[in-house]
Design a protein around this motif. Sequence first.
Motif, PDB file in Angstrom:
ATOM      1  N   PHE A   1      42.271  42.575  32.888  1.00 16.79           N
ATOM      2  CA  PHE A   1      43.232  43.665  33.541  1.00 16.79           C
ATOM      3  C   PHE A   1      42.683  45.123  33.251  1.00 16.79           C
ATOM      4  O   PHE A   1      42.636  45.423  31.948  1.00 16.79           O
ATOM      5  N   THR A   2      42.556  45.968  34.163  1.00 17.61           N
ATOM      6  CA  THR A   2      42.532  47.401  34.325  1.00 17.61           C
ATOM      7  C   THR A   2      43.378  47.958  34.961  1.00 17.61           C
ATOM      8  O   THR A   2      43.597  47.002  36.329  1.00 17.61           O
ATOM      9  N   SER A   3      43.594  49.128  35.016  1.00 14.93           N
ATOM     10  CA  SER A   3      44.455  49.779  36.232  1.00 14.93           C
ATOM     11  C   SER A   3      43.835  49.851  37.573  1.00 14.93           C
ATOM     12  O   SER A   3      44.412  49.525  38.741  1.00 14.93           O
ATOM     13  N   ILE A   4      42.655  50.104  37.530  1.00 20.88           N
ATOM     14  CA  ILE A   4      42.020  50.142  38.736  1.00 20.88           C
ATOM     15  C   ILE A   4      41.744  48.610  39.470  1.00 20.88           C
ATOM     16  O   ILE A   4      41.834  48.585  40.685  1.00 20.88           O
TER      17      ILE A   4
ATOM     18  N   ILE B   1      44.096  39.243  34.917  1.00 22.00           N
ATOM     19  CA  ILE B   1      44.662  38.882  36.124  1.00 22.00           C
ATOM     20  C   ILE B   1      44.076  37.645  36.706  1.00 22.00           C
ATOM     21  O   ILE B   1      42.772  37.486  37.065  1.00 22.00           O
ATOM     22  N   VAL B   2      45.113  36.833  37.088  1.00 21.45           N
ATOM     23  CA  VAL B   2      44.668  35.635  38.024  1.00 21.45           C
ATOM     24  C   VAL B   2      44.652  35.641  39.246  1.00 21.45           C
ATOM     25  O   VAL B   2      45.685  35.802  39.760  1.00 21.45           O
ATOM     26  N   ILE B   3      43.835  35.241  39.922  1.00 18.46           N
ATOM     27  CA  ILE B   3      43.599  35.680  41.380  1.00 18.46           C
ATOM     28  C   ILE B   3      43.479  34.345  42.286  1.00 18.46           C
ATOM     29  O   ILE B   3      42.436  33.633  42.014  1.00 18.46           O
ATOM     30  N   VAL B   4      44.229  34.018  43.348  1.00 19.51           N
ATOM     31  CA  VAL B   4      44.009  32.703  43.873  1.00 19.51           C
ATOM     32  C   VAL B   4      43.161  33.284  45.144  1.00 19.51           C
ATOM     33  O   VAL B   4      43.525  34.252  46.236  1.00 19.51           O
TER      34      VAL B   4
END
Length: 160
Positions: free
Chosen positions: A54-57, A90-93
Amino acid sequence: MVEQWTENPCVGGSIPPLDIPLNIFVLMNIHLINLLITLKNASLVKKEKVSVLFTSISYEVVNLLFQEGFVQSFHVKEVKNSSKLIQKEIVIVLRYLYDKPVFKNLKIISKPSCVRYASSNDISKLSNKRRVLFISTNKGITTDFFCKYNKIGGVLLFSL
């Protein structure tokens, strides 16, 4: 005490510290490139989910990818690492169209060594109905459609 600097790491001596401050944009761009390469590699091997630091960008880019329909869903999760520190990821599907990866045609335009800028006129010439340009502007990270509508330019990041 005099320190000797050599290029060969096997020879005694030490490398002098850099007096140049690190550019924040370069660090953020490196995180962005890692995110994009992770998404592309995961989609090419047909993974369902992928997790990134996780980063803001990266959060801003993943949120924009979700709004544009390139990502099925995402959520932020806190994870303890080996030193018992809590980190966010961040977990992305991922999304596939007719069993083909969406990120197959991902192209990174700006790199830390070569940053590409474009005005609003250049963006309207570059835009294509088949590809979506992602641009870093003073309004945040946006798409080429938003930049053409508001007549603003910025740094060309990547295209899908």
